[in-house]
Scaffold this motif. Sequence first.
Motif, PDB file in Angstrom:
ATOM      1  N   SER A 143      -6.448   5.705   0.950  1.00 41.74           N
ATOM      2  CA  SER A 143      -7.178   4.988   2.005  1.00 41.74           C
ATOM      3  C   SER A 143      -6.523   3.656   2.344  1.00 41.74           C
ATOM      4  CB  SER A 143      -8.631   4.745   1.579  1.00 41.74           C
ATOM      5  OG  SER A 143      -9.311   5.965   1.484  1.00 41.74           O
ATOM      6  N   ARG A 144      -6.044   2.945   1.326  1.00 45.38           N
ATOM      7  CA  ARG A 144      -5.358   1.672   1.595  1.00 45.38           C
ATOM      8  C   ARG A 144      -4.108   1.898   2.430  1.00 45.38           C
ATOM      9  NH1 ARG A 144      -3.088  -0.957  -2.271  1.00 45.38           N
ATOM     10  NH2 ARG A 144      -3.507   0.484  -3.949  1.00 45.38           N
ATOM     11  N   MET A 145      -3.332   2.949   2.104  1.00 43.98           N
ATOM     12  CA  MET A 145      -2.132   3.234   2.899  1.00 43.98           C
ATOM     13  C   MET A 145      -2.527   3.647   4.320  1.00 43.98           C
ATOM     14  SD  MET A 145       1.087   5.809   2.310  1.00 43.98           S
ATOM     15  CE  MET A 145       0.138   7.283   2.567  1.00 43.98           C
ATOM     16  N   ALA A 146      -3.588   4.439   4.431  1.00 42.47           N
ATOM     17  CA  ALA A 146      -4.022   4.943   5.737  1.00 42.47           C
ATOM     18  C   ALA A 146      -4.518   3.829   6.659  1.00 42.47           C
ATOM     19  CB  ALA A 146      -5.097   6.007   5.564  1.00 42.47           C
ATOM     20  N   THR A 206       3.404   5.747  -3.021  1.00 43.76           N
ATOM     21  CA  THR A 206       4.667   6.361  -3.457  1.00 43.76           C
ATOM     22  C   THR A 206       4.756   6.394  -4.980  1.00 43.76           C
ATOM     23  OG1 THR A 206       5.779   5.625  -1.442  1.00 43.76           O
ATOM     24  CG2 THR A 206       7.192   6.147  -3.321  1.00 43.76           C
ATOM     25  N   THR A 207       4.394   5.314  -5.615  1.00 42.44           N
ATOM     26  CA  THR A 207       4.448   5.224  -7.071  1.00 42.44           C
ATOM     27  C   THR A 207       3.474   6.212  -7.717  1.00 42.44           C
ATOM     28  OG1 THR A 207       5.136   2.919  -6.949  1.00 42.44           O
ATOM     29  CG2 THR A 207       4.160   3.654  -9.032  1.00 42.44           C
ATOM     30  N   ILE A 250       2.015   9.071   7.651  1.00 44.81           N
ATOM     31  CA  ILE A 250       1.601   9.480   6.302  1.00 44.81           C
ATOM     32  C   ILE A 250       2.296  10.779   5.912  1.00 44.81           C
ATOM     33  CG2 ILE A 250      -0.350  10.330   4.926  1.00 44.81           C
ATOM     34  CD1 ILE A 250      -2.075   8.238   6.537  1.00 44.81           C
ATOM     35  N   CYS A 251       2.343  11.734   6.832  1.00 45.26           N
ATOM     36  CA  CYS A 251       3.047  13.001   6.551  1.00 45.26           C
ATOM     37  C   CYS A 251       4.536  12.757   6.349  1.00 45.26           C
ATOM     38  CB  CYS A 251       2.790  14.004   7.673  1.00 45.26           C
ATOM     39  SG  CYS A 251       1.083  14.618   7.665  1.00 45.26           S
ATOM     40  N   GLU A 252       5.099  11.807   7.080  1.00 44.40           N
ATOM     41  CA  GLU A 252       6.505  11.450   6.886  1.00 44.40           C
ATOM     42  C   GLU A 252       6.736  10.862   5.494  1.00 44.40           C
ATOM     43  OE1 GLU A 252       7.459  10.566  11.615  1.00 44.40           O
ATOM     44  OE2 GLU A 252       7.493   8.895  10.209  1.00 44.40           O
ATOM     45  N   ALA A 285       0.836  -1.208   0.000  1.00 47.56           N
ATOM     46  CA  ALA A 285       0.000   0.000   0.000  1.00 47.56           C
ATOM     47  C   ALA A 285       0.870   1.258   0.000  1.00 47.56           C
ATOM     48  CB  ALA A 285      -0.937  -0.013   1.209  1.00 47.56           C
ATOM     49  N   LEU A 286       1.923   1.231   0.793  1.00 45.23           N
ATOM     50  CA  LEU A 286       2.866   2.350   0.853  1.00 45.23           C
ATOM     51  C   LEU A 286       3.527   2.592  -0.510  1.00 45.23           C
ATOM     52  CD1 LEU A 286       4.853   4.222   2.700  1.00 45.23           C
ATOM     53  CD2 LEU A 286       6.333   2.223   2.570  1.00 45.23           C
TER      54      LEU A 286
END
Length: 185
Positions: free
Chosen positions: A138-141, A123-124, A149-151, A118-119
Amino acid sequence: MDTFLAPVEQPKSLMMKLAYYFTRKQFGKVLAPLKVHAVRLPVAFGMFYGKVNKLDKKLTLSNETILLVRQQVARLNICLFCMDIARWEVIRSSMDSAKFDALPDYASSNLFTPAEKALLDYTTALTQHKKVNPDTFSRMAMFYNETQICEVVWLIASEHLYNMTNIGLNIHSDMLCDMRRRSQG
């Protein structure tokens, strides 16, 4: 292929002489971005790049996650220097290089967790399209908190800074990985 600007081998300022000394001590050579880019700018610019590196150490994400994000951005942007130095850090930190080797196929690789997939999708998307689908976010969250997420956004943005500096001046790999392997062998 040569850089667009000739590397400066003998800097004039004391600060740059010190920067050359310490990078030679750390990496076994003066890195191309320092000799081509930073040496031509006021010292404050070089200090800013150093602060970016120090800021990464304040992130809550793991070092492996930080390097996965940076390596994916550099790989997508085809920044050979950044790919090389990230690989050098993977080797130096004794991380599993198989995972980094599998980045082009992360979506189908069992080396990556659902969180990492998900990350890397996020990124991609942000790297390639400069925007992200809400579903991808949403998947990453589901796996990362708001701070993380901000990082991730910081890592992507700051890696673009590095990448564009190197790509814009035709700075390629410094062959750090090969140097590191030679020193271990």
